[in-house]
Design a protein around this motif. Sequence first.
Motif, PDB file in Angstrom:
ATOM      1  N   ASP A  41       0.817  -1.215   0.000  1.00  0.00           N
ATOM      2  CA  ASP A  41       0.000   0.000   0.000  1.00  0.00           C
ATOM      3  C   ASP A  41       0.857   1.273   0.000  1.00  0.00           C
ATOM      4  O   ASP A  41       0.436   2.310  -0.503  1.00  0.00           O
ATOM      5  CB  ASP A  41      -0.928   0.036   1.219  1.00  0.00           C
ATOM      6  N   PRO A  44       4.720   3.843  -4.218  1.00  0.00           N
ATOM      7  CA  PRO A  44       4.178   4.917  -5.063  1.00  0.00           C
ATOM      8  C   PRO A  44       3.569   4.342  -6.337  1.00  0.00           C
ATOM      9  O   PRO A  44       3.944   3.252  -6.786  1.00  0.00           O
ATOM     10  CB  PRO A  44       5.414   5.769  -5.379  1.00  0.00           C
ATOM     11  N   GLY A  45       2.647   5.059  -6.924  1.00  0.00           N
ATOM     12  CA  GLY A  45       2.015   4.613  -8.155  1.00  0.00           C
ATOM     13  C   GLY A  45       3.015   4.325  -9.257  1.00  0.00           C
ATOM     14  O   GLY A  45       2.810   3.436 -10.090  1.00  0.00           O
ATOM     15  N   SER A  46       4.125   5.055  -9.254  1.00  0.00           N
ATOM     16  CA  SER A  46       5.134   4.862 -10.295  1.00  0.00           C
ATOM     17  C   SER A  46       5.788   3.482 -10.223  1.00  0.00           C
ATOM     18  O   SER A  46       6.338   3.007 -11.216  1.00  0.00           O
ATOM     19  CB  SER A  46       6.212   5.944 -10.199  1.00  0.00           C
ATOM     20  N   TRP A  48       4.353   0.704 -10.193  1.00  0.00           N
ATOM     21  CA  TRP A  48       3.599  -0.235 -11.009  1.00  0.00           C
ATOM     22  C   TRP A  48       3.711   0.053 -12.508  1.00  0.00           C
ATOM     23  O   TRP A  48       3.185  -0.698 -13.317  1.00  0.00           O
ATOM     24  CB  TRP A  48       2.137  -0.238 -10.576  1.00  0.00           C
ATOM     25  N   LEU A  49       4.390   1.127 -12.882  1.00  0.00           N
ATOM     26  CA  LEU A  49       4.574   1.458 -14.289  1.00  0.00           C
ATOM     27  C   LEU A  49       5.740   0.666 -14.861  1.00  0.00           C
ATOM     28  O   LEU A  49       6.694   0.361 -14.151  1.00  0.00           O
ATOM     29  CB  LEU A  49       4.852   2.956 -14.438  1.00  0.00           C
TER      30      LEU A  49
END
Length: 79
Positions: A41, A44-46, A48-49
């Motif tokens: 959780d 950072p969103g990055s 998953w890129l």
Amino acid sequence: MAQRARTNADVIRCMAAGGDPVYTALEPVVADLDQAAREVDLLPGSFWLPPDRGHGTPLSHRAVRTARTDTTGPDRHGR
């Protein structure tokens, strides 16, 4: 990924509460699954890129250490 860890932890808790000896033996794993969910959780969103080819991975080792220290408490290994 975090939800899957939480689901697995919930299933182990439920089956152990029912007295299933296999799941009772797995109860120590529940804390690890809960910790893993908290750590995922915090990513950072990055993370998953897809990586930008030629520029390394989007998440550095420093960011992983930071994410681990930002949890609500140490894991069973004292991290």
